[in-house]
Design a protein around this motif. Structure first.
Motif, PDB file in Angstrom:
ATOM      1  N   UNK A  90       0.832  -1.201   0.000  1.00 25.51           N
ATOM      2  CA  UNK A  90       0.000   0.000   0.000  1.00 25.51           C
ATOM      3  C   UNK A  90       0.864   1.246   0.000  1.00 25.51           C
ATOM      4  N   UNK A  91       1.988   1.217   0.719  1.00 20.81           N
ATOM      5  CA  UNK A  91       2.893   2.365   0.710  1.00 20.81           C
ATOM      6  C   UNK A  91       3.449   2.604  -0.690  1.00 20.81           C
ATOM      7  N   UNK A  92       3.723   1.521  -1.416  1.00 23.30           N
ATOM      8  CA  UNK A  92       4.231   1.658  -2.781  1.00 23.30           C
ATOM      9  C   UNK A  92       3.237   2.388  -3.668  1.00 23.30           C
ATOM     10  N   UNK A  93       1.953   2.068  -3.527  1.00 22.46           N
ATOM     11  CA  UNK A  93       0.933   2.735  -4.346  1.00 22.46           C
ATOM     12  C   UNK A  93       0.944   4.236  -4.098  1.00 22.46           C
ATOM     13  N   UNK A  94       1.019   4.628  -2.820  1.00 23.67           N
ATOM     14  CA  UNK A  94       1.040   6.052  -2.497  1.00 23.67           C
ATOM     15  C   UNK A  94       2.297   6.719  -3.029  1.00 23.67           C
ATOM     16  N   UNK A  95       3.438   6.037  -2.919  1.00 25.44           N
ATOM     17  CA  UNK A  95       4.699   6.607  -3.388  1.00 25.44           C
ATOM     18  C   UNK A  95       4.675   6.835  -4.889  1.00 25.44           C
ATOM     19  N   UNK A  96       4.240   5.845  -5.652  1.00 25.65           N
ATOM     20  CA  UNK A  96       4.180   6.002  -7.103  1.00 25.65           C
ATOM     21  C   UNK A  96       3.173   7.082  -7.492  1.00 25.65           C
ATOM     22  N   UNK A  97       2.071   7.147  -6.744  1.00 26.91           N
ATOM     23  CA  UNK A  97       1.089   8.197  -7.018  1.00 26.91           C
ATOM     24  C   UNK A  97       1.673   9.576  -6.784  1.00 26.91           C
ATOM     25  N   UNK A  98       2.443   9.733  -5.691  1.00 22.83           N
ATOM     26  CA  UNK A  98       3.089  11.015  -5.415  1.00 22.83           C
ATOM     27  C   UNK A  98       4.082  11.390  -6.511  1.00 22.83           C
ATOM     28  N   UNK A  99       4.839  10.407  -6.975  1.00 24.41           N
ATOM     29  CA  UNK A  99       5.829  10.682  -8.025  1.00 24.41           C
ATOM     30  C   UNK A  99       5.146  11.166  -9.301  1.00 24.41           C
ATOM     31  N   UNK A 100       4.125  10.454  -9.746  1.00 21.39           N
ATOM     32  CA  UNK A 100       3.424  10.844 -10.975  1.00 21.39           C
ATOM     33  C   UNK A 100       2.728  12.195 -10.819  1.00 21.39           C
ATOM     34  N   UNK A 101       2.134  12.421  -9.625  1.00 17.82           N
ATOM     35  CA  UNK A 101       1.470  13.695  -9.387  1.00 17.82           C
ATOM     36  C   UNK A 101       2.476  14.847  -9.429  1.00 17.82           C
ATOM     37  N   UNK A 102       3.678  14.631  -8.894  1.00 22.98           N
ATOM     38  CA  UNK A 102       4.690  15.675  -8.889  1.00 22.98           C
ATOM     39  C   UNK A 102       5.185  15.996 -10.293  1.00 22.98           C
ATOM     40  N   UNK A 103       5.340  14.940 -11.106  1.00 30.54           N
ATOM     41  CA  UNK A 103       5.749  15.161 -12.500  1.00 30.54           C
ATOM     42  C   UNK A 103       4.673  15.935 -13.250  1.00 30.54           C
ATOM     43  N   UNK A 104       3.407  15.506 -13.079  1.00 30.93           N
ATOM     44  CA  UNK A 104       2.299  16.183 -13.754  1.00 30.93           C
ATOM     45  C   UNK A 104       2.160  17.626 -13.283  1.00 30.93           C
ATOM     46  N   UNK A 105       2.362  17.857 -11.978  1.00 24.86           N
ATOM     47  CA  UNK A 105       2.274  19.201 -11.421  1.00 24.86           C
ATOM     48  C   UNK A 105       3.342  20.109 -12.021  1.00 24.86           C
ATOM     49  N   UNK A 106       4.547  19.604 -12.142  1.00 24.09           N
ATOM     50  CA  UNK A 106       5.630  20.405 -12.706  1.00 24.09           C
ATOM     51  C   UNK A 106       5.356  20.782 -14.154  1.00 24.09           C
ATOM     52  N   UNK A 107       4.902  19.809 -14.942  1.00 28.39           N
ATOM     53  CA  UNK A 107       4.605  20.091 -16.355  1.00 28.39           C
ATOM     54  C   UNK A 107       3.429  21.046 -16.496  1.00 28.39           C
ATOM     55  N   UNK A 108       2.391  20.841 -15.650  1.00 28.76           N
ATOM     56  CA  UNK A 108       1.221  21.718 -15.722  1.00 28.76           C
ATOM     57  C   UNK A 108       1.583  23.144 -15.329  1.00 28.76           C
ATOM     58  N   UNK A 109       2.465  23.306 -14.333  1.00 27.99           N
ATOM     59  CA  UNK A 109       2.894  24.647 -13.937  1.00 27.99           C
ATOM     60  C   UNK A 109       3.607  25.357 -15.082  1.00 27.99           C
ATOM     61  N   UNK A 110       4.415  24.604 -15.811  1.00 26.73           N
ATOM     62  CA  UNK A 110       5.091  25.196 -16.975  1.00 26.73           C
ATOM     63  C   UNK A 110       4.090  25.684 -18.011  1.00 26.73           C
ATOM     64  N   UNK A 111       3.096  24.863 -18.287  1.00 25.83           N
ATOM     65  CA  UNK A 111       2.104  25.237 -19.296  1.00 25.83           C
ATOM     66  C   UNK A 111       1.294  26.461 -18.853  1.00 25.83           C
TER      67      UNK A 111
END
Length: 427
Positions: A90-111
């Motif tokens: 379950x911790x792995x699911x949260x960790x991967x979700x945080x990683x993807x969310x952070x990548x998406x957040x960074x790209x969205x901020x650029x746009x």
């Protein structure tokens, strides 16, 4: 005093964030874990905004951002909560979700930043474009370090738990502080090395996160101890090559091992483990020519408790006695439930006089605990039979027999005493 004011606000923010996360976790039976993951992701977005825009001075020369100290640390708090209460899967699911969310957040901020920079964009609050158009170096370093942090907090917690076995609060705090120190060094070095005030950035970043870590540790410890102890039953399939899968399998193996050697009612070792341990200990004592003592401890008139108050109260009495025994012995001693209302304590490197003193300490502490207790079946007393290797016996069966004979001699002589020789002696 502005320093105290800002520290109080940071404490209030940490309390609010931890309260939300713990409440969402507690309601997972109705809501699932998705709301918790959404909350962590939302805090992750807000921490980026605040880390770029808001800093408060909490001591001379030390300015921290509520985003970095409170909200970033909340991500580690959530990962540890899921890992301890659920498992590594379950911790792995949260960790991967945080990683993807952070990548998406960074790209969205650029746009979004490109919107503000382009002609024809309305910006009524005059938000600076720098709030969105982050330095690519900072974005990349932040994403990589975040992933390292959330994985490291699990691995560090496992390593720390092997060195610091108790209390839980110490293991949690040390784990979080070590990872936050690593985070501060990696992120500040990767993003700001060579810039003016680099040393102040390192110090301020670590201090703010360490303060938040202390508060989160307190909340998480309280929840685990008093609200919801960790679950014993975890489900899910994981890949054996996944580090989280390996941790999950190790957790399950250790739980199964503990269940095999622990008494379910008291949490003490069971007779199966005692026999194995006593054999090993006597072999060591023989090899190094050191004494080892065995105490057999029996609750006096225990049948009367069951007959008068019922078996549930009898179980509580057994648990009460087990707790007193565990608190009375030394760290190197092993206490086990021998069967029914009878217990055993193996005392390595302990001769008869020293073992007798410890046995008397058990009786004294039991008497003191009974005075503090409001249980209907108190006061409770015990009779203890003591035998020592090699004075009384040189093998397991003979040692147990000697202690057992002295236990029964003490029962016959009136109970509530320690018998360390052929004749019972009452203190």
């Amino acid at each position: 005093m502005p320093y105290v004011y800002h520290l109080a606000l940071l404490a209030a923010e940490t309390t609010l964030v931890s309260g939300v996360l713990l409440l969402l976790y507690h309601l997972r039976g109705r809501l699932g874990l998705i709301p918790l993951a959404v909350a962590v992701g939302t805090f992750q977005y807000l921490q980026v905004v605040l880390a770029l825009s808001v800093y408060v001075e909490i001591a001379p020369g030390i300015s921290v951002s509520p985003g970095s100290s409170v909200l970033f640390t909340a991500g580690l708090f959530a990962v540890l909560l899921i890992y301890i209460e659920e498992d590594a899967l379950e911790a792995r699911k949260l960790i991967y979700g945080l990683l993807l969310a952070n990548v998406a957040l960074s790209l969205l901020s650029l746009l979004v930043g490109l919107h503000i920079a382009a002609p024809g964009a309305a910006n009524p609050y005059a938000l600076p474009r720098e709030l969105f158009l982050q330095n690519p170096r900072i974005m990349m370093v932040g994403t990589v370090v975040l992933f390292i942090d959330v994985v490291a907090v699990i691995l560090v917690f496992e390593a720390v738990s092997r060195v610091i076995t108790r209390p839980l609060a110490a293991r949690l705090f040390v784990s979080m502080v070590l990872v936050l120190a690593l985070d501060t060094v990696l992120f500040t070095t990767g993003a700001f090395l060579g810039q003016p005030g680099f040393g102040d950035m390192l110090l301020s970043g670590f201090v703010g996160k360490a303060i938040a870590a202390a508060l989160y540790t307190g909340f998480l410890t309280f929840y685990i101890h008093y609200i919801e102890p960790p679950s014993e039953d975890h489900q899910g399939e994981v890949g054996v090559m996944d580090v989280f899968g390996a941790l999950t399998y190790r957790q399950r193996y250790e739980r199964a091992l503990q269940q095999a050697i622990r008494d379910s009612l008291t949490g003490l070792f069971n007779r199966r483990y005692l026999d194995s341990y006593l054999k090993t200990e006597l072999e060591r004592a023989h090899r190094y020519e050191t004494p080892t003592s065995l105490l057999l401890i029996d609750a006096d008139r225990f049948k009367a408790i069951n007959d008068q108050w019922g078996h549930q109260e009898g179980d509580r009495a057994i648990q009460f006695l087990a707790k007193v025994l565990q608190e009375s012995v030394r760290g190197a001693d092993v206490v086990a439930r021998f069967g029914g209302e009878e217990f055993a304590a193996v005392l390595p490197h302990t001769d008869r006089p020293s073992a007798r003193l410890l046995a008397e300490r058990i009786r004294d502490r039991l008497a003191a605990a009974c005075k503090r207790s409001e249980a209907s079946w108190t006061p409770m007393t015990v009779t203890i039979g003591l035998a020592t290797f090699p004075d009384d016996a040189t093998d397991i069966d003979a040692l147990v027999h000697a202690a057992d004979q002295r236990l029964y001699a003490g029962k016959a002589a009136g109970r509530d005493r320690v018998v360390a020789a052929s004749a019972p002696i009452k203190q």
